[in-house]
Design a protein around this motif. Structure first.
Motif, PDB file in Angstrom:
ATOM      1  N   TRP A  29      55.106  23.433  12.059  1.00 27.66           N
ATOM      2  CA  TRP A  29      55.586  24.679  12.643  1.00 27.66           C
ATOM      3  C   TRP A  29      57.110  24.775  12.658  1.00 27.66           C
ATOM      4  CZ3 TRP A  29      52.770  28.709  12.632  1.00 27.66           C
ATOM      5  CH2 TRP A  29      51.387  28.588  12.718  1.00 27.66           C
ATOM      6  N   SER A  30      57.794  23.662  12.896  1.00 23.89           N
ATOM      7  CA  SER A  30      59.254  23.738  12.873  1.00 23.89           C
ATOM      8  C   SER A  30      59.774  23.893  11.443  1.00 23.89           C
ATOM      9  CB  SER A  30      59.875  22.506  13.527  1.00 23.89           C
ATOM     10  OG  SER A  30      59.489  21.327  12.855  1.00 23.89           O
ATOM     11  N   GLY A  31      59.040  23.351  10.465  1.00 26.50           N
ATOM     12  CA  GLY A  31      59.411  23.586   9.067  1.00 26.50           C
ATOM     13  C   GLY A  31      59.298  25.058   8.706  1.00 26.50           C
ATOM     14  N   LEU A  32      58.217  25.684   9.146  1.00 26.04           N
ATOM     15  CA  LEU A  32      58.060  27.129   8.914  1.00 26.04           C
ATOM     16  C   LEU A  32      59.146  27.918   9.634  1.00 26.04           C
ATOM     17  CD1 LEU A  32      54.183  27.480   9.195  1.00 26.04           C
ATOM     18  CD2 LEU A  32      55.577  27.688   7.137  1.00 26.04           C
ATOM     19  N   TRP A  33      59.486  27.479  10.824  1.00 29.02           N
ATOM     20  CA  TRP A  33      60.540  28.140  11.602  1.00 29.02           C
ATOM     21  C   TRP A  33      61.874  28.032  10.870  1.00 29.02           C
ATOM     22  CZ3 TRP A  33      62.429  26.132  17.009  1.00 29.02           C
ATOM     23  CH2 TRP A  33      63.217  27.097  17.619  1.00 29.02           C
ATOM     24  N   LEU A  34      62.174  26.859  10.325  1.00 33.75           N
ATOM     25  CA  LEU A  34      63.422  26.692   9.579  1.00 33.75           C
ATOM     26  C   LEU A  34      63.457  27.557   8.319  1.00 33.75           C
ATOM     27  CD1 LEU A  34      64.168  22.887   9.924  1.00 33.75           C
ATOM     28  CD2 LEU A  34      65.646  24.778  10.615  1.00 33.75           C
ATOM     29  N   ILE A  35      62.336  27.685   7.654  1.00 34.83           N
ATOM     30  CA  ILE A  35      62.267  28.563   6.482  1.00 34.83           C
ATOM     31  C   ILE A  35      62.563  30.003   6.896  1.00 34.83           C
ATOM     32  CG2 ILE A  35      60.704  29.552   4.759  1.00 34.83           C
ATOM     33  CD1 ILE A  35      59.376  26.761   4.615  1.00 34.83           C
ATOM     34  N   TYR A  36      61.960  30.436   8.001  1.00 35.39           N
ATOM     35  CA  TYR A  36      62.204  31.786   8.501  1.00 35.39           C
ATOM     36  C   TYR A  36      63.685  31.973   8.853  1.00 35.39           C
ATOM     37  CZ  TYR A  36      62.264  35.851  11.511  1.00 35.39           C
ATOM     38  OH  TYR A  36      62.574  37.062  12.066  1.00 35.39           O
ATOM     39  N   LEU A  37      64.259  30.975   9.564  1.00 33.79           N
ATOM     40  CA  LEU A  37      65.666  31.082   9.952  1.00 33.79           C
ATOM     41  C   LEU A  37      66.588  31.077   8.733  1.00 33.79           C
ATOM     42  CD1 LEU A  37      65.835  28.752  13.081  1.00 33.79           C
ATOM     43  CD2 LEU A  37      65.935  31.250  13.030  1.00 33.79           C
ATOM     44  N   ASN A  38      66.186  30.402   7.678  1.00 33.56           N
ATOM     45  CA  ASN A  38      66.976  30.387   6.456  1.00 33.56           C
ATOM     46  C   ASN A  38      66.980  31.757   5.783  1.00 33.56           C
ATOM     47  OD1 ASN A  38      68.540  29.377   4.384  1.00 33.56           O
ATOM     48  ND2 ASN A  38      66.809  28.510   3.280  1.00 33.56           N
ATOM     49  N   ARG A  39      65.852  32.439   5.841  1.00 31.23           N
ATOM     50  CA  ARG A  39      65.737  33.764   5.216  1.00 31.23           C
ATOM     51  C   ARG A  39      66.281  34.881   6.101  1.00 31.23           C
ATOM     52  NH1 ARG A  39      59.768  33.178   2.441  1.00 31.23           N
ATOM     53  NH2 ARG A  39      60.407  31.541   1.009  1.00 31.23           N
ATOM     54  N   HIS A  40      66.278  34.661   7.417  1.00 29.70           N
ATOM     55  CA  HIS A  40      66.783  35.645   8.380  1.00 29.70           C
ATOM     56  C   HIS A  40      67.766  34.932   9.307  1.00 29.70           C
ATOM     57  CE1 HIS A  40      62.693  36.923   7.220  1.00 29.70           C
ATOM     58  NE2 HIS A  40      63.231  38.120   7.183  1.00 29.70           N
ATOM     59  N   SER A  45      73.945  29.803  15.930  1.00 27.76           N
ATOM     60  CA  SER A  45      73.420  28.652  15.193  1.00 27.76           C
ATOM     61  C   SER A  45      72.594  27.719  16.066  1.00 27.76           C
ATOM     62  CB  SER A  45      74.567  27.874  14.547  1.00 27.76           C
ATOM     63  OG  SER A  45      75.422  27.361  15.538  1.00 27.76           O
ATOM     64  N   VAL A  46      72.553  27.967  17.377  1.00 21.13           N
ATOM     65  CA  VAL A  46      71.784  27.102  18.263  1.00 21.13           C
ATOM     66  C   VAL A  46      70.303  27.072  17.866  1.00 21.13           C
ATOM     67  CG1 VAL A  46      71.325  28.881  20.013  1.00 21.13           C
ATOM     68  CG2 VAL A  46      71.419  26.478  20.672  1.00 21.13           C
ATOM     69  N   TRP A  47      69.778  28.161  17.337  1.00 21.23           N
ATOM     70  CA  TRP A  47      68.364  28.210  16.948  1.00 21.23           C
ATOM     71  C   TRP A  47      68.079  27.312  15.754  1.00 21.23           C
ATOM     72  CZ3 TRP A  47      65.672  29.703  20.718  1.00 21.23           C
ATOM     73  CH2 TRP A  47      66.143  30.671  21.594  1.00 21.23           C
ATOM     74  N   THR A  48      69.025  27.249  14.836  1.00 16.24           N
ATOM     75  CA  THR A  48      68.866  26.357  13.692  1.00 16.24           C
ATOM     76  C   THR A  48      68.911  24.905  14.147  1.00 16.24           C
ATOM     77  OG1 THR A  48      69.932  28.004  12.292  1.00 16.24           O
ATOM     78  CG2 THR A  48      69.750  25.783  11.404  1.00 16.24           C
ATOM     79  N   TYR A  49      69.816  24.578  15.058  1.00 18.89           N
ATOM     80  CA  TYR A  49      69.882  23.221  15.600  1.00 18.89           C
ATOM     81  C   TYR A  49      68.608  22.862  16.361  1.00 18.89           C
ATOM     82  CZ  TYR A  49      74.824  23.039  14.422  1.00 18.89           C
ATOM     83  OH  TYR A  49      76.022  23.043  13.753  1.00 18.89           O
ATOM     84  N   LEU A  50      68.102  23.799  17.127  1.00 19.01           N
ATOM     85  CA  LEU A  50      66.872  23.565  17.882  1.00 19.01           C
ATOM     86  C   LEU A  50      65.689  23.337  16.943  1.00 19.01           C
ATOM     87  CD1 LEU A  50      65.537  23.448  20.674  1.00 19.01           C
ATOM     88  CD2 LEU A  50      65.151  25.906  20.486  1.00 19.01           C
ATOM     89  N   ALA A  51      65.565  24.169  15.926  1.00 14.82           N
ATOM     90  CA  ALA A  51      64.470  24.016  14.965  1.00 14.82           C
ATOM     91  C   ALA A  51      64.578  22.692  14.219  1.00 14.82           C
ATOM     92  CB  ALA A  51      64.460  25.179  13.983  1.00 14.82           C
ATOM     93  N   THR A  52      65.789  22.298  13.874  1.00 16.38           N
ATOM     94  CA  THR A  52      65.993  21.013  13.197  1.00 16.38           C
ATOM     95  C   THR A  52      65.642  19.857  14.123  1.00 16.38           C
ATOM     96  OG1 THR A  52      67.760  21.990  11.868  1.00 16.38           O
ATOM     97  CG2 THR A  52      67.671  19.585  11.967  1.00 16.38           C
TER      98      THR A  52
END
Length: 80
Positions: A29-40, A45-52
């Motif tokens: 699920w976090s991999g999917l979240w990172l893919i979504y954050l990469n496209r949108h 940037s806190v969300w990218t750090y959290l997902a990572t």
């Protein structure tokens, strides 16, 4: 399936299964979240750090659960 399992064996198996299951789900699920954050890209940037962080935590649980299974198998071989 073995029917002579002791409580400690069941505990080891349950802990390993929990680690592998939780690790797999967090990683997926976090991999999917990172893919979504990469496209949108988010505004912050806190969300990218959290997902990572969640992805790395999932990988740690997955590796730990698999490692626990291997440690248990080695322990059984040495005591047998």
């Amino acid at each position: 399936m073995r029917t002579d399992a002791t409580d400690s064996e069941v505990s080891w198996a349950g802990t390993a299964l929990f680690g592998v299951t939780l690790g797999s789900l967090l990683t997926l699920w976090s991999g999917l979240w990172l893919i979504y954050l990469n496209r949108h890209p988010p505004d912050q940037s806190v969300w990218t750090y959290l997902a990572t962080g969640v992805l790395l935590t999932g990988l740690a649980f997955l590796i730990g659960g698999l490692g626990l299974r291997l440690v248990r198998r080695q322990t059984e071989e040495q005591t047998a």
